[in-house]
Design an enzyme around this catalytic site. Structure first.
Site, PDB file in Angstrom:
ATOM      1  N   LEU A  34     -70.789  -0.214 -10.053  1.00 27.84           N
ATOM      2  CA  LEU A  34     -70.199  -0.430  -8.729  1.00 27.84           C
ATOM      3  C   LEU A  34     -71.260  -0.814  -7.698  1.00 27.84           C
ATOM      4  O   LEU A  34     -71.066  -1.735  -6.914  1.00 27.84           O
ATOM      5  CB  LEU A  34     -69.447   0.822  -8.265  1.00 27.84           C
ATOM      6  N   TRP A  82     -72.733  -1.980   0.593  1.00 36.35           N
ATOM      7  CA  TRP A  82     -71.700  -2.645  -0.194  1.00 36.35           C
ATOM      8  C   TRP A  82     -70.428  -1.788  -0.187  1.00 36.35           C
ATOM      9  O   TRP A  82     -70.520  -0.580  -0.323  1.00 36.35           O
ATOM     10  CB  TRP A  82     -72.255  -2.829  -1.587  1.00 36.35           C
ATOM     11  N   PHE A 126     -67.031  -2.879  -5.357  1.00 37.11           N
ATOM     12  CA  PHE A 126     -67.590  -3.074  -6.672  1.00 37.11           C
ATOM     13  C   PHE A 126     -68.690  -4.102  -6.656  1.00 37.11           C
ATOM     14  O   PHE A 126     -68.703  -5.028  -5.869  1.00 37.11           O
ATOM     15  CB  PHE A 126     -66.502  -3.468  -7.664  1.00 37.11           C
ATOM     16  N   CYS A 127     -69.572  -3.942  -7.566  1.00 42.66           N
ATOM     17  CA  CYS A 127     -70.642  -4.888  -7.769  1.00 42.66           C
ATOM     18  C   CYS A 127     -70.077  -6.147  -8.399  1.00 42.66           C
ATOM     19  O   CYS A 127     -69.509  -6.094  -9.476  1.00 42.66           O
ATOM     20  CB  CYS A 127     -71.654  -4.239  -8.691  1.00 42.66           C
ATOM     21  N   ARG A 128     -70.162  -7.280  -7.682  1.00 48.08           N
ATOM     22  CA  ARG A 128     -70.010  -8.528  -8.419  1.00 48.08           C
ATOM     23  C   ARG A 128     -71.445  -8.855  -8.768  1.00 48.08           C
ATOM     24  O   ARG A 128     -72.250  -9.092  -7.882  1.00 48.08           O
ATOM     25  CB  ARG A 128     -69.370  -9.607  -7.550  1.00 48.08           C
TER      26      ARG A 128
END
Lengths: 420, 349
Positions: free
Chosen positions: A63, A237, A240-242
């Site tokens: 994430l 952020w 979620f982590c792109r």
């Protein structure tokens, strides 16, 4: 505005009955850390594990990525857990050489692969860090936005919990950051070129945008921000982590801001930072570009600006508009961009928009080039992949944009996409 | 002991030593060993590779009968089972350069061996740069020695199977592809260096040259909407529930067609949106927010528009390659035109 970042290097993380920093060893009471995170009723589990550089270990369902830090006075990541207060001054302690990776089953999140060894480790600086993996499970019925927010707060709490170990310690290094746009070059050589930075941040809706002082940025309009605010946790952020995008760690340790600070007073005068989002409407892209060009030319008196982006596709017209409006006002531009080269790496259409004024581009990487990751023995962060129907331990062919840190939109690694 | 690698060298008759313009029509022929510039080239290759044969053909013969010339040359080349073909250098000699480029391209395609030539930037032979490694030379033979050194260096690398660096680093003309490399400086440092050069009016080199996109002139307005046949095309990633055709949510390389002829509305239980670039929650709750079929049917009944075309065309417009999108657009336009459609409502996200 003056910010001191104190460094506390970590080269080993170990289980312990008491959480403490012992020289370069971080001792962690996982039970205590877990209990702290589970005070949040939106979460039903928080598994804490350690991953070490060189280990045959793959972290998935990522994430966000943080570094552990604590401010001597006041709140780190201002506006996330409490009321927002101006960040960017005072003293902040940072544990260096390590990261906290939050993971969890968030709908709509892309697969991300962080292997601590093998080709991935050569691509991603995160693989070279001692890592605390925090795997979160949402309470039943919690919606996507709720879980995304709970995950952000868990990451911030984990950062503060581990950062707290530096409270009474002595730092091994200390960096001071001071920049004042309005008084020229802080009394230094005024003949140096004035260089500003235009800093668009990702903002595409629920759980898909950056937070500025804890709030969503989808309605942000361009404004001035002090570089110290960014380095001190004002930008986090939201979900979620792109993996090809910037995680919180990248904002805290911002490649362009650090480069401009290093050159400040030597080869340039760091004129300031303009933050914006990537607006949805084209008319707003034009408007924002005009506003920022005016800031750069008339307020910051910049001779040149570096422009980055925080997204693919729809961020490209932003880059081109900003470039055109700045150049029209006599402010020279250099753009940093990732690209999606066509089939087989074909040069055509690497970006979705193009301006003839965009003649100085740093190509930080081709996102769709593939890399084969070998089998890993241990999996952390989740039990299964989202878009790959296979055992997460198995070898896998992935694009560069599935490896967090492989492509740095803020130019913080040595990758370049070049013509062959 | 024989050298590990075998090389065939192509020269025109002048460089081969057969004579000048009067030999411009001689047929493809070959001799064992290196000739003319092939001798210093052999020195540059060292003991690791041997020029086993030199082939030649008159520039006029090649220019007039390129396919025949190259086929016959390839037969001569193939007999030696070489690991590499080197051609030239041809500097600014146009016919010679075209022959070098053409022969190298065909050697790559049919014999499946690497081939290198060396040409001056203005030589028309550089039209083959997409398929052939073309090293840059000066305009005249004065640049012979560096050109031969470059050919030997790149040739040995290719035969050894060593990974190549970028075109710029290796000295050949870019072939139109991009690849990731680890370079000396971080991206942010490269950006500041480039910007400072630009601010100071010094030379700088961009790392990405942008293509020029086609402009699309708008079609003239529809004269008579009341009798127009109107088609719907959406880039919002509309799919039947469950995405049975497994349409991609990003980087689509094909479109789907869904029948709407018998539908008065798009039911949220029957359709959904599969798109990687925006939050689809709102349009999934009510597909009409993206594709207003309900209103269009109303307009159709009221006679404000003629007729809706029976299919909707759909894909997710999200990071699709420019050339792929242009191809899909042309195909859709051709099909709609053939079916008597007068206007298209493009529904984008």
């Amino acid at each position: 505005m003056k910010l001191t970042l104190n460094s506390f290097p970590v080269d080993e993380i170990k289980d312990s009955r008491k959480t403490a920093l012992d020289g370069h060893r971080l001792l962690v009471n996982r039970q205590e850390m877990r209990d702290l995170l589970l005070e949040d009723e939106r979460l039903i589990s928080a598994e804490i594990d350690f991953a070490h550089p060189g280990e045959s270990c793959r972290i998935i369902n990522i994430l966000d990525i943080f570094d552990p830090r604590i401010k001597a006075e006041g709140e780190t990541f201002s506006g996330i857990l409490g009321p927002a207060k101006l960040a960017g001054s005072g003293t902040t302690n940072v544990l260096r050489g390590m990261s906290i990776v939050t993971c969890g089953p968030l709908d709509g999140a892309e697969d991300a692969f962080l292997d601590m060894t093998g080709p991935c480790a050569e691509l991603s600086p995160f693989a070279g860090l001692e890592t605390v993996v925090v795997r979160l499970t949402p309470a039943p019925g919690l919606d996507r936005g709720g879980f995304a927010r709970a995950a952000v707060e868990a990451g911030v709490k984990a950062s503060g919990y581990l950062g707290e170990t530096t409270r009474s310690g002595t730092p091994e290094g200390s960096e001071r950051f001071e920049q004042n746009s309005l008084s020229g070059s802080n009394g230094r050589d005024d003949s140096l070129p004035r260089i500003a930075y235009i800093y668009p941040i990702y903002s595409q809706g629920d759980a898909r945008d950056m937070l500025l002082y804890g709030r969503n940025t989808r309605d942000l309009i361009p404004t001035l921000i002090h570089p110290n605010e960014v380095m001190d946790g004002a930008v986090v952020w939201a979900g979620f982590c792109r993996p090809a995008k910037n995680v919180t760690y990248n904002h805290l340790n911002h490649g362009v801001i650090r480069t401009l600070y290093e050159a400040h007073g030597r080869s340039i005068s760091f004129a300031g930072v303009i933050v914006t989002n990537h607006p949805k409407l084209f008319s707003d892209k034009v408007l924002y570009a005009e506003m920022m060009a005016r800031f750069a030319a008339d307020i910051l008196a910049a001779d040149g600006v570096i422009v980055t982006k925080d997204s693919g596709g729809q961020a490209d017209p932003d880059l081109m508009q900003i470039c055109e409006k700045c150049e029209e006002r006599g402010v020279k531009t250099t753009l940093l961009t990732m690209e999606a080269a066509g089939d087989g790496g074909s040069s055509a259409g690497a970006l979705v928009d193009a301006s003839s004024r965009a003649d100085a581009i740093v190509a930080v990487g081709n996102t769709v080039e593939e890399v084969r990751l070998p089998r890993m023995e241990r999996i952390l962060g989740g039990d299964r992949l989202k878009d790959f129907e296979q055992d997460p331990r198995y070898p896998v062919e992935v694009c560069f944009n599935k490896v967090p840190g492989a492509i740095s939109l803020f130019g913080d690694n040595r990758l370049a996409a070049l013509e062959i | 002991m024989a050298a590990p690698y075998r090389v065939v060298h192509y020269l025109n008759p002048f460089f081969f030593g057969l004579g000048g313009e009067e030999k411009a029509s001689i047929e493809p022929t070959a001799k064992a060993g290196p000739f003319g510039p092939g001798r210093p080239l052999q020195e540059a290759l060292g003991g690791e590779a041997e020029i086993v044969k030199t082939v030649t053909c008159g520039d006029n013969f090649f220019a007039e009968r390129a396919e025949e010339a190259s086929d016959r040359l390839l037969d001569l080349i193939e007999e030696s089972r070489p690991h590499l073909l080197l051609a030239g250098p041809a500097f600014d000699a146009g016919r010679y350069g075209l022959a070098c480029g053409h022969l190298c391209r065909k050697a790559g395609a049919t014999l499946n061996i690497p081939a290198i030539t060396a040409l001056a930037p203005g030589n028309p032979g550089i039209e083959h740069s997409k398929d052939v490694y073309i090293l840059s030379t000066s305009n005249s033979v004065r640049g012979m020695n560096p050109a031969l050194q470059d050919m030997a260096r790149l040739g040995l690398k290719l035969m050894r199977g060593e990974p190549l660096h970028s075109a710029r680093e290796e000295g050949y003309l870019p072939r139109g592809f991009r690849k990731n490399f680890r370079v000396e400086k971080r991206g942010a440092d490269r950006a500041l260096d480039m910007l400072l050069a630009k601010v100071r009016g010094r030379a700088f080199e961009t790392e990405l040259i942008l293509p020029k996109f086609d402009g699309v002139p708008p079609a003239p307005p529809v004269k008579d909407l009341e009798s127009a046949k109107i088609a719907l095309v959406t880039t919002e990633g509309l799919v039947p529930k469950g995405n049975p055709d497994r349409m991609d949510s990003t980087r689509a390389d094909r479109y789907a067609k869904y029948r709407i002829e018998d539908l008065d509305a798009l039911d949220a239980s029957a359709f959904e949106f599969h798109h990687g670039g925006f939050s689809t929650a709102d349009v999934n709750n009510d597909p009409h927010r993206a594709v207003p079929l309900d209103v269009l049917r109303e307009m159709e009944r009221e006679g404000r528009i003629g007729k809706l075309f029976g299919d909707i065309y759909s894909f997710a417009g999200c990071s699709t390659y420019y050339e792929t999108a242009a191809g899909m657009g042309r195909e859709i336009a051709r099909e709609l035109k053939g079916r008597g459609v007068n206007a298209v409502l493009i529904l984008s996200s």
